[in-house]
Enzyme design. Structure first.
Site, PDB file in Angstrom:
ATOM      1  N   CYS A  24       3.002   1.731   3.079  1.00  0.00           N
ATOM      2  CA  CYS A  24       4.133   0.786   3.121  1.00  0.00           C
ATOM      3  C   CYS A  24       5.280   1.337   2.282  1.00  0.00           C
ATOM      4  O   CYS A  24       6.453   1.266   2.671  1.00  0.00           O
ATOM      5  CB  CYS A  24       3.709  -0.582   2.592  1.00  0.00           C
ATOM      6  SG  CYS A  24       2.313  -1.301   3.471  1.00  0.00           S
ATOM      7  N   CYS A  28       0.836  -1.207   0.000  1.00  0.00           N
ATOM      8  CA  CYS A  28       0.000   0.000   0.000  1.00  0.00           C
ATOM      9  C   CYS A  28       0.875   1.263   0.000  1.00  0.00           C
ATOM     10  O   CYS A  28       2.091   1.188   0.134  1.00  0.00           O
ATOM     11  CB  CYS A  28      -0.902   0.003   1.219  1.00  0.00           C
ATOM     12  SG  CYS A  28       0.033   0.096   2.751  1.00  0.00           S
TER      13      CYS A  28
END
Lengths: 77, 133
Positions: free
Chosen positions: A13, A10
């Protein structure tokens, strides 16, 4: 030093990885940075929400992008 | 009302809205088992993320860090002994909302397998409580 970034890919991240790499570059600290996307491996750390940061086996943070200040503290020897 | 498919839930990505952590007591009584089913159902309804209460008792680092980054913690206790709430509080967490299953019309017994209808009735009440806030 082994730094694992736990997350399934994501935006947060990716930001976490960028933040860690930036601090490593600034400080000159050498570390092996590994992106862990395998859900079983992530759950083996007991982490319920990502992104998470694991340094040498210790979970340092879960569920948010770390501050640069925190990263500096974690990697300081 | 509720479909109780217990399956492996993927670790949630925190991108997006606020994180709500759900901690059931999962105790050895009908109300404890209902608390776990309620937490699963709340997660399936998008209300929060089921987390391991015993992991907090064990101070498991991954669980502790996950709880620390939650914006709100909901403890779902089976009875007034409040083990889930107390476990969280002893670990230093602030419980934003406590739900006690035995206060929602369910008498505590040694039952291990609560009926779906019973769980469904409690779930409606719990969702009602959470929506009224």
């Amino acid at each position: 030093m082994k730094i694992e970034i736990l997350g399934t890919g994501c935006a947060k991240c990716k930001k976490t990885k960028e933040a860690i790499e930036k601090v490593l570059k600034q400080t000159g600290v050498e570390a092996e940075v590994i992106k862990v996307e395998d859900i079983e491996k992530i759950m083996s750390y007991g982490v319920m929400i990502t992104p998470a940061v694991v340094i040498d086996g210790d979970v340092k943070l879960a569920g948010k992008v770390p501050d640069e200040k925190d990263i500096r503290k974690w990697i300081a020897k | 009302m509720a479909a109780y498919t217990v399956e492996n839930k993927e670790t949630k990505c925190s991108c997006g809205s606020a994180n709500v952590a759900l901690f059931p007591c999962a105790g050895a009584a009908n109300v404890g088992q209902i608390s776990n089913k309620i937490a699963i159902a709340l997660e399936e309804n998008g209300i929060g993320d089921l987390m391991c209460t015993v992991g907090i008792g064990a101070r498991a680092p991954g669980l502790m860090k996950s709880a620390e980054s939650s914006d709100r913690i909901i403890a779902i206790d089976g009875c007034p002994v409040s083990c889930a709430s107390k476990t969280l509080e002893l670990a230093g967490f602030k419980v934003g909302r406590q739900i006690v299953i035995s206060e929602l019309g369910i008498k505590k017994t040694k039952g291990r397998n609560p009926k779906d209808e019973e769980v469904g009735e409690v779930l409606e009440k719990v969702i009602g409580i959470l929506q009224s806030e």
